[in-house]
Design an enzyme around this catalytic site. Structure first.
Site, PDB file in Angstrom:
ATOM      1  N   SER A  17       0.719  -1.220  -0.241  1.00 34.75           N
ATOM      2  CA  SER A  17       0.130  -0.379  -0.018  1.00 34.75           C
ATOM      3  C   SER A  17       0.869   1.061   0.121  1.00 34.75           C
ATOM      4  CB  SER A  17      -0.977  -0.148   1.087  1.00 34.75           C
ATOM      5  OG  SER A  17      -1.817   1.536   0.971  1.00 34.75           O
ATOM      6  N   HIS A  72      19.004 -14.734   8.017  1.00 34.72           N
ATOM      7  CA  HIS A  72      18.547 -15.802   7.909  1.00 34.72           C
ATOM      8  C   HIS A  72      19.092 -16.180   9.358  1.00 34.72           C
ATOM      9  CE1 HIS A  72      20.139 -15.240   3.697  1.00 34.72           C
ATOM     10  NE2 HIS A  72      20.460 -14.241   3.862  1.00 34.72           N
ATOM     11  N   THR A 131      18.834  -1.810  15.955  1.00 30.27           N
ATOM     12  CA  THR A 131      18.480  -3.366  16.596  1.00 30.27           C
ATOM     13  C   THR A 131      17.572  -3.034  17.271  1.00 30.27           C
ATOM     14  OG1 THR A 131      20.151  -3.642  18.244  1.00 30.27           O
ATOM     15  CG2 THR A 131      21.247  -4.144  16.411  1.00 30.27           C
ATOM     16  N   LYS A 132      17.341  -2.557  18.166  1.00 31.12           N
ATOM     17  CA  LYS A 132      15.946  -1.977  19.434  1.00 31.12           C
ATOM     18  C   LYS A 132      15.435  -1.237  18.863  1.00 31.12           C
ATOM     19  CE  LYS A 132      19.399  -0.333  22.350  1.00 31.12           C
ATOM     20  NZ  LYS A 132      20.066  -0.399  23.862  1.00 31.12           N
ATOM     21  N   ARG A 149      19.984  11.930  22.217  1.00 29.94           N
ATOM     22  CA  ARG A 149      19.475  12.751  22.988  1.00 29.94           C
ATOM     23  C   ARG A 149      17.774  12.659  22.827  1.00 29.94           C
ATOM     24  NH1 ARG A 149      19.231  17.625  19.254  1.00 29.94           N
ATOM     25  NH2 ARG A 149      20.350  16.780  17.582  1.00 29.94           N
TER      26      ARG A 149
END
Length: 271
Positions: A17, A72, A131-132, A149
């Site tokens: 979309s 993977h 990664t988070k 910041r």
């Protein structure tokens, strides 16, 4: 607008979309299981999007951004070659959707890993590996990325008014701004829209709408439904545990209406 040499593949039972005024640069690759790109968002040259991804409105993705909801597999059975583990993983390990909320800027050469949520208004520095999850209105850099910041201290308010700039971050998703005689107005732009609010000590949320359409607008919040006639109307919504926990009120328009400049928000307040 989709530029030259872009490659788009929609997988079997997949979905893509592209909302209004989306720009996709040259040599972009999109492999979609379920990808949504919001209003006024731009993907510059050579971005790659794979899997299940939701990108909000007004986002800027610089060149060479890589985003994937999958990867993977190498730890399903370490004795097996990675390619064999991939075959097992495709059947047994679900993808982890990536969400980039409204008004985010992702710097050049960045990578967004599976399962990440980048909060509204955030900036990701060039060359970052995310990664988070990133909180709203954060500036984050590095590999792996770290918040260095805040763009602003994201602290939801008890009352939101379109004319107050300090309210704007908390009209959280699904809105557009319009200006008449230098006065800001906020309209609902998507069928699902949300507010970030401070519910502490409150029992209800009061919302005042102005429906500019001749048609009624039906909306729902949790299990409660409302009908908004033409003109101004007010609704009161009981605050439940989920709202209190997530500090968000999510509403859904449940009938078919033309949203452009139709449903205006005049005020929202917790009581």
């Amino acid at each position: 607008m989709i530029s030259k040499h872009t490659n788009i593949v929609i997988h079997d039972k997949g979905f893509l979309s592209l909302n209004d005024n989306v720009y996709i640069g040259r040599n972009v690759e999109i492999g979609s299981d379920d990808i949504t790109i919001g209003f006024d968002t731009s993907l510059q040259d050579r971005c790659i999007l794979l899997g299940t991804i939701k990108i909000g409105a007004g986002c800027i993705l610089a060149p060479n951004i890589f985003i994937s909801s999958g990867g993977h597999h190498f730890e399903i059975n370490p004795y097996l070659p990675i390619r064999e583990q991939d075959v097992i993983g495709v059947k047994s390990v679900p993808h982890k959707p990536v969400i980039i909320e409204d008004d985010c800027w992702i710097g050049i050469n960045s990578i967004i890993m599976p399962g990440v949520v980048i909060g509204k208004g955030s900036v990701i520095g060039a060359g970052s590996i995310v990664t988070k999850n990133i909180p709203p209105y954060s500036v984050s850099v590095g590999a792996p990325t770290k918040v260095i910041r805040k763009r602003l201290e994201f602290s939801p308010l008890k009352e939101l008014l379109p004319e107050n700039e300090s309210s704007l971050p908390y009209f959280y998703s699904g809105f557009r701004y319009a200006y008449e005689n230098n006065q800001r107005k906020i309209f609902v732009r998507e069928s699902i829209f949300s507010f970030a609010l401070n519910f502490d000590g409150s029992e209800t949320v009061e919302i005042v709408f102005n429906n500019h359409s001749d048609l009624e607008v039906a909306i729902s919040a949790d299990t409660t439904s409302f009908i908004l006639p033409k003109g101004e109307s007010r609704i009161d919504i009981a605050i439940n545990t989920e709202m209190y926990t997530h500090r968000k009120l999510i509403l859904t328009i449940t009938n078919t209406v033309l949203l452009s400049n139709t449903l205006e928000i005049l005020k929202i307040k917790t009581n």
